[in-house]
Structures are given as structure tokens and as C-alpha cells.
Scaffold this active site. Structure first.
Site, PDB file in Angstrom:
ATOM      1  N   PRO A  78       0.830  -1.208   0.000  1.00 20.42           N
ATOM      2  CA  PRO A  78       0.000   0.000   0.000  1.00 20.42           C
ATOM      3  C   PRO A  78       0.863   1.256   0.000  1.00 20.42           C
ATOM      4  O   PRO A  78       1.808   1.365   0.781  1.00 20.42           O
ATOM      5  CB  PRO A  78      -0.785  -0.111   1.307  1.00 20.42           C
ATOM      6  CG  PRO A  78       0.080  -0.945   2.201  1.00 20.42           C
ATOM      7  CD  PRO A  78       0.851  -1.875   1.313  1.00 20.42           C
ATOM      8  N   TYR A 131      -6.036   2.886   7.977  1.00 21.58           N
ATOM      9  CA  TYR A 131      -5.486   3.629   9.114  1.00 21.58           C
ATOM     10  C   TYR A 131      -6.679   4.113   9.914  1.00 21.58           C
ATOM     11  O   TYR A 131      -7.649   4.617   9.330  1.00 21.58           O
ATOM     12  CB  TYR A 131      -4.719   4.872   8.640  1.00 21.58           C
ATOM     13  CG  TYR A 131      -3.306   4.659   8.155  1.00 21.58           C
ATOM     14  CD1 TYR A 131      -2.364   3.986   8.930  1.00 21.58           C
ATOM     15  CD2 TYR A 131      -2.897   5.185   6.934  1.00 21.58           C
ATOM     16  CE1 TYR A 131      -1.058   3.834   8.476  1.00 21.58           C
ATOM     17  CE2 TYR A 131      -1.589   5.043   6.485  1.00 21.58           C
ATOM     18  CZ  TYR A 131      -0.679   4.364   7.265  1.00 21.58           C
ATOM     19  OH  TYR A 131       0.618   4.219   6.833  1.00 21.58           O
ATOM     20  N   THR A 157      -2.358  -0.960   9.364  1.00 21.50           N
ATOM     21  CA  THR A 157      -0.936  -0.635   9.532  1.00 21.50           C
ATOM     22  C   THR A 157      -0.741  -0.019  10.914  1.00 21.50           C
ATOM     23  O   THR A 157      -1.443   0.931  11.280  1.00 21.50           O
ATOM     24  CB  THR A 157      -0.474   0.324   8.422  1.00 21.50           C
ATOM     25  OG1 THR A 157      -0.643  -0.338   7.167  1.00 21.50           O
ATOM     26  CG2 THR A 157       0.988   0.712   8.592  1.00 21.50           C
ATOM     27  N   ARG A 166      11.131  12.574   8.902  1.00 17.19           N
ATOM     28  CA  ARG A 166      11.799  12.421   7.603  1.00 17.19           C
ATOM     29  C   ARG A 166      12.601  13.685   7.303  1.00 17.19           C
ATOM     30  O   ARG A 166      12.033  14.705   6.898  1.00 17.19           O
ATOM     31  CB  ARG A 166      10.755  12.189   6.507  1.00 17.19           C
ATOM     32  CG  ARG A 166       9.683  11.185   6.909  1.00 17.19           C
ATOM     33  CD  ARG A 166       9.693   9.936   6.091  1.00 17.19           C
ATOM     34  NE  ARG A 166       8.692   9.010   6.619  1.00 17.19           N
ATOM     35  CZ  ARG A 166       7.504   8.806   6.074  1.00 17.19           C
ATOM     36  NH1 ARG A 166       7.168   9.423   4.960  1.00 17.19           N
ATOM     37  NH2 ARG A 166       6.661   7.958   6.622  1.00 17.19           N
ATOM     38  N   LYS A 217      -0.009  -4.945   9.686  1.00 20.15           N
ATOM     39  CA  LYS A 217       1.224  -4.579   8.963  1.00 20.15           C
ATOM     40  C   LYS A 217       2.068  -3.661   9.830  1.00 20.15           C
ATOM     41  O   LYS A 217       1.568  -2.634  10.313  1.00 20.15           O
ATOM     42  CB  LYS A 217       0.853  -3.880   7.650  1.00 20.15           C
ATOM     43  CG  LYS A 217       2.039  -3.376   6.847  1.00 20.15           C
ATOM     44  CD  LYS A 217       1.609  -2.914   5.460  1.00 20.15           C
ATOM     45  CE  LYS A 217       2.741  -2.351   4.634  1.00 20.15           C
ATOM     46  NZ  LYS A 217       3.114  -0.990   5.017  1.00 20.15           N
ATOM     47  N   SER A 239       7.434  -5.543   8.943  1.00 16.32           N
ATOM     48  CA  SER A 239       7.725  -4.324   8.177  1.00 16.32           C
ATOM     49  C   SER A 239       8.126  -3.195   9.111  1.00 16.32           C
ATOM     50  O   SER A 239       7.530  -3.027  10.188  1.00 16.32           O
ATOM     51  CB  SER A 239       6.459  -3.919   7.400  1.00 16.32           C
ATOM     52  OG  SER A 239       6.625  -2.670   6.760  1.00 16.32           O
ATOM     53  N   HIS A 241       8.049  -0.248   7.601  1.00 17.88           N
ATOM     54  CA  HIS A 241       7.512   0.789   6.722  1.00 17.88           C
ATOM     55  C   HIS A 241       8.577   1.252   5.709  1.00 17.88           C
ATOM     56  O   HIS A 241       8.664   2.443   5.377  1.00 17.88           O
ATOM     57  CB  HIS A 241       7.013   1.969   7.564  1.00 17.88           C
ATOM     58  CG  HIS A 241       5.778   2.649   7.045  1.00 17.88           C
ATOM     59  ND1 HIS A 241       4.532   2.417   7.557  1.00 17.88           N
ATOM     60  CD2 HIS A 241       5.585   3.570   6.064  1.00 17.88           C
ATOM     61  CE1 HIS A 241       3.641   3.163   6.927  1.00 17.88           C
ATOM     62  NE2 HIS A 241       4.248   3.870   6.012  1.00 17.88           N
ATOM     63  N   ARG A 244      10.856   4.094   6.953  1.00 18.62           N
ATOM     64  CA  ARG A 244      10.344   5.472   6.915  1.00 18.62           C
ATOM     65  C   ARG A 244       9.807   5.948   8.263  1.00 18.62           C
ATOM     66  O   ARG A 244       9.454   7.112   8.406  1.00 18.62           O
ATOM     67  CB  ARG A 244       9.231   5.567   5.863  1.00 18.62           C
ATOM     68  CG  ARG A 244       9.693   5.131   4.496  1.00 18.62           C
ATOM     69  CD  ARG A 244       8.550   4.930   3.526  1.00 18.62           C
ATOM     70  NE  ARG A 244       7.960   6.160   3.057  1.00 18.62           N
ATOM     71  CZ  ARG A 244       8.486   6.925   2.110  1.00 18.62           C
ATOM     72  NH1 ARG A 244       9.631   6.592   1.558  1.00 18.62           N
ATOM     73  NH2 ARG A 244       7.890   8.022   1.713  1.00 18.62           N
ATOM     74  N   GLY A 273      10.550  -4.420   2.794  1.00 17.66           N
ATOM     75  CA  GLY A 273      11.658  -3.541   3.156  1.00 17.66           C
ATOM     76  C   GLY A 273      12.900  -3.859   2.353  1.00 17.66           C
ATOM     77  O   GLY A 273      13.633  -4.800   2.694  1.00 17.66           O
TER      78      GLY A 273
HETATM   79  C1  FMN Z   1       5.938   6.688  -0.891  1.00 20.52           C
HETATM   80  C2  FMN Z   1       5.493   5.648   0.101  1.00 20.52           C
HETATM   81  C3  FMN Z   1       4.225   5.745   0.680  1.00 20.52           C
HETATM   82  C4  FMN Z   1       3.777   4.765   1.577  1.00 20.52           C
HETATM   83  N1  FMN Z   1       2.494   4.825   2.084  1.00 20.52           N
HETATM   84  C5  FMN Z   1       2.045   3.821   2.888  1.00 20.52           C
HETATM   85  C6  FMN Z   1       0.691   3.809   3.341  1.00 20.52           C
HETATM   86  O1  FMN Z   1      -0.114   4.691   3.037  1.00 20.52           O
HETATM   87  N2  FMN Z   1       0.305   2.780   4.145  1.00 20.52           N
HETATM   88  C7  FMN Z   1       1.163   1.767   4.507  1.00 20.52           C
HETATM   89  O2  FMN Z   1       0.771   0.842   5.222  1.00 20.52           O
HETATM   90  N3  FMN Z   1       2.449   1.767   4.090  1.00 20.52           N
HETATM   91  C8  FMN Z   1       2.891   2.747   3.281  1.00 20.52           C
HETATM   92  N4  FMN Z   1       4.188   2.714   2.829  1.00 20.52           N
HETATM   93  C9  FMN Z   1       5.061   1.588   3.206  1.00 20.52           C
HETATM   94  C10 FMN Z   1       4.927   0.459   2.174  1.00 20.52           C
HETATM   95  O3  FMN Z   1       3.647  -0.093   2.176  1.00 20.52           O
HETATM   96  C11 FMN Z   1       5.941  -0.666   2.454  1.00 20.52           C
HETATM   97  O4  FMN Z   1       5.803  -1.119   3.774  1.00 20.52           O
HETATM   98  C12 FMN Z   1       7.393  -0.245   2.206  1.00 20.52           C
HETATM   99  O5  FMN Z   1       7.482   0.665   1.132  1.00 20.52           O
HETATM  100  C13 FMN Z   1       8.237  -1.467   1.911  1.00 20.52           C
HETATM  101  O6  FMN Z   1       9.582  -1.149   1.750  1.00 20.52           O
HETATM  102  P1  FMN Z   1      10.279  -0.885   0.314  1.00 20.52           P
HETATM  103  O7  FMN Z   1       9.789   0.459  -0.119  1.00 20.52           O
HETATM  104  O8  FMN Z   1      11.732  -0.889   0.643  1.00 20.52           O
HETATM  105  O9  FMN Z   1       9.836  -1.959  -0.630  1.00 20.52           O
HETATM  106  C14 FMN Z   1       4.644   3.696   1.931  1.00 20.52           C
HETATM  107  C15 FMN Z   1       5.914   3.603   1.350  1.00 20.52           C
HETATM  108  C16 FMN Z   1       6.339   4.560   0.432  1.00 20.52           C
HETATM  109  C17 FMN Z   1       7.693   4.389  -0.220  1.00 20.52           C
END
Ligand code: FMN
Length: 353
Positions: A78, A131, A157, A166, A217, A239, A241, A244, A273
Site C-alpha cells: 500500500p 489507518y 498498519t 523524515r 502490517k 515491516s 515501513h 520510513r 523492506g
Molecule cells: C511513498 C510511500 C508511501 C507509503 N504509504 C504507505 C501507506 O499509506 N500505508 C502503509 O501501510 N504503508 C505505506 N508505505 C510503506 C509500504 O507499504 C511498504 O511497507 C514499504 O514501502 C516497503 O519497503 P520498500 O519500499 O523498501 O519496498 C509507503 C511507502 C512509500 C515508499
């Protein structure tokens, strides 16, 4: 028709296509980005232990996640701000997932509405990512909408009680909350502060309100995996995230084995990740994950070449998984075991390409 041969080419094209502050936003992480780097470093620190002279002429990558058949053990993560990378947003992702034979998470913060995403790809197994930004009635309304639209699972999540710190975005004065519309949220209930009130007892209550499997998540601690089981969850995504949120933390792959052990077969476990290549996916399978989510790799693909590039990325991942199986001496996802990997005795220098 786009054509990228490697993950590195896709990332380069995305960087060239995106405004610098959006590139920083998508590729950056929380704090000093230790978690972000460790996600990748943990993958690089695990080496294969191949077996040879097995008949690997017939190979398959298909598996199931929560009972849903998927052609490869890779799902689309997502991404709330998906509209920054493709005008079609989550609908484009869902279509690409359907074409590649896999499933996609659809974020509550994403565009277009969850119903429009479902209508764009009726064949894709979709998981609605929630969320908690409203009261119980509001959440149940969204769950019902997702059920009615044919979503196959719900996901909450839980690693984002508050926003991660960030530094790249702070330096760029980049405010992602203004980056795109949020049609699922509804203005009356855009109450970000409620995310900090969520507890396990509320998860247990929510799990009782739906017939759909509930995923959590953002779990990284084995005791939280046990609480997820007690709360009625069907699956967890290990995860941080994508590095992030809280920083510094171990890479996702470092904590995966303990969560798999705590799950004890009573929860399905996915992980995300830093996953970029098919070999990365096979390492997660070896440590007990059933599937991997891609976040940044999906955003980069969309920015580089839209739906076609995302289908190409999923197809490349599938081919790479299959070739890694052959070189490792296995023929299917369930054959990959912990004995097929070992920790690196010394750190591997970073990859240049
Ligand atoms: C630009 C961006 C926006 C994201 N927004 C959400 C979100 O709205 N909800 C969520 O559960 N995770 C969010 N994530 C986390 C991703 O779902 C995921 O856990 C993560 O990107 C996995 O790591 P990777 O980017 O190294 O593949 C976001 C990630 C990125 C890069």
C-alpha cells in the site's frame, strides 16, 4: 512500450522522471536512514547455500497467500501517495497486479476511491489497508465498503502512531499530506491523531466485525506476533515501513526469523523492506515468509514507465525467482528452507549498479 532490463535501470529512470523533492520523499527514510540502509544490508548479508545435481528442469513460482492463489510470491504494497507516481494511482497498480497474476494492497490514503480501484481490476485479489482516523462507526463503514467492493482481506498498519521524522522532507519543505486527494478518508474524519489511540484490544474488536481475514502490517517483535494471534489476526507483515518510521531499527530480514518462530504456523507471515530482485524474494522464503511486498520498487516502476513498467518489474521478479530456484537446486516456493541460506561471514561491499 517501456523496456528495463534490471532493477537499477528502473530506479535510474524514476529518478530522472521525478521532481527532486518527490525522489527524496520516495527514496528516503526516517531519522538518519539507518533502518532504510539496514533493510538492504540485511538482504545483502544473507548468502545462498546451493545444492547441485537435482533435477530443476520444471520450476514453478506460484503459491498462495491467505488462501489467495498468486503467480509469484510478490504482492504490491500500500502506498498512500501513489498518485505522485502515476495518475491512475492504485487502479493502475491493481491492473498491473491482475496482469501479472498477483495481489495488491490498496491504501486508504490513495487515489482513486477503493470502489474505483476494485472496478478497474475485478480479477486482482485486493487487500484494503486501513489507518484508524475516525471512530468505530467510520471504520466499520469503510470495512463494509471494502467487503461490498470485493476486497479479499483487510489490513491495519500499526507502525505509524505518529509520522516518522523524515529529514529529507523537512529540508525540502515537502508536505506529503497536501500531495494528492484522499477520497476514501472523508474530510469530517481526517483525524490523524486517532492513530495514536489504537491498541491490541481494539484490533481484537475489529477482527470480530468482519468475515474477511485481518492482517496487521508493521510487526517486528515476536511478542507482537503472539498478540496478533490472540487478537484474531490471520496474517502479519513484518515491516518497518520501508525504513520510513522509527529509526534506527534492524533490517526487516533480521527480525523475520523470530516473528516466524512466534507465529508458529498460526499466522501467515509476509515481509517488506528493501526487496528489489528475485534473489531477495527467495531469501525471505528461506526464512519462512510466504510472500514479499514491494513498495519503492513499485513506485519507481510507475514513475519510470507506468503500468507497462510495473508489469515488466513483476514479470522480471518472477523470472529471477525461478532462475534463482534453479541455481539453488529447488523447484517451488515451498522447497526453500532455512538451510538454503547462511549469514555472510564478513560484510559485502555495496553494489555499484
Ligand atoms: C511513498 C510511500 C508511501 C507509503 N504509504 C504507505 C501507506 O499509506 N500505508 C502503509 O501501510 N504503508 C505505506 N508505505 C510503506 C509500504 O507499504 C511498504 O511497507 C514499504 O514501502 C516497503 O519497503 P520498500 O519500499 O523498501 O519496498 C509507503 C511507502 C512509500 C515508499
Amino acid at each position: 512500450m517501456s523496456s528495463f532490463a534490471t532493477a537499477g535501470e528502473v530506479a535510474e529512470a524514476a529518478r530522472a522522471a521525478l521532481p527532486p523533492e518527490v525522489w527524496d520523499y520516495v527514496s528516503g527514510g526516517g531519522g538518519t536512514e539507518v533502518t532504510l540502509r539496514r533493510n538492504r544490508a540485511a538482504l545483502d548479508a544473507l548468502l545462498f547455500r546451493p545444492r547441485v545435481l537435482r533435477d530443476v528442469s520444471a520450476r514453478r513460482t506460484d503459491t498462495t497467500f491467505l488462501g489467495l492463489p498468486i503467480a509469484l510470491p510478490v504482492l504490491l504494497a500500500p502506498i498512500g501517495t501513489i498518485g505522485l507516481f502515476d495518475a491512475g494511482g492504485a487502479a493502475t497498480c491493481a491492473r498491473a497486479a491482475a496482469r501479472a497474476g498477483t495481489g495488491a494492497f490498496v491504501g486508504i490514503l490513495s487515489v482513486p476511491s477503493l470502489e474505483e480501484v476494485a472496478a478497474a481490476a475485478p480479477d486482482a485479489p485486493l487487500i484494503f489497508q486501513h489507518y484508524v482516523r475516525g471512530d468505530r462507526e467510520w471504520t466499520l463503514e469503510l470495512f463494509k465498503r471494502a467487503e461490498a467492493a470485493g476486497y479479499r482481506a483487510l489490513c491495519i498498519t500499526v507502525d505509524s502512531a505518529v509520522d516518522g521524522i523524515r529529514e529529507r522532507d523537512l529540508r525540502n519543505r515537502f508536505d506529503r499530506s497536501k500531495a494528492q486527494d484522499r477520497p476514501n478518508l472523508g474530510t469530517a474524519y481526517a483525524r490523524r491523531e486517532l492513530q495514536a489511540t489504537l491498541t491490541w484490544s481494539e484490533i481484537a474488536w475489529l477482527a470480530e466485525q468482519t468475515e474477511l481475514p485481518l492482517m496487521i502490517k508493521g510487526v517486528t517483535h515476536p511478542d507482537d506476533a503472539k498478540l496478533a494471534i490472540e487478537s484474531g489476526a490471520a496474517a502479519v507483515v513484518v515491516s518497518n515501513h520501508g525504513g520510513r518510521q522509527l529509526d534506527p531499527q534492524p533490517g526487516a530480514l533480521e527480525v523475520l526469523p523470530d516473528v516466524v518462530a512466534a507465529a508458529g504456523g498460526r499466522l501467515e507471515v509476509a515481509v517488506d523492506g528493501g526487496f528489489e530482485r528475485g534473489g531477495d524474494v527467495v531469501k525471505a522464503l528461506a526464512l519462512g515468509a510466504r510472500a514479499v511486498l514491494i513498495g519503492k520498487a513499485m513506485c519507481f516502476s510507475l514513475a519510470a514507465g507506468g503500468e507497462a513498467a510495473l508489469v515488466e518489474t513483476l514479470t522480471r521478479l518472477r523470472t529471477e525467482v525461478e532462475r534463482t530456484f534453479a541455481l539453488l537446486g529447488v523447484t517451488a516456493p515451498d522447497d526453500v528452507r532455512p538451510e538454503h541460506v547462511r549469514p555472510a561471514p564478513w560484510p559485502t561491499p555495496p553494489h555499484a549498479g
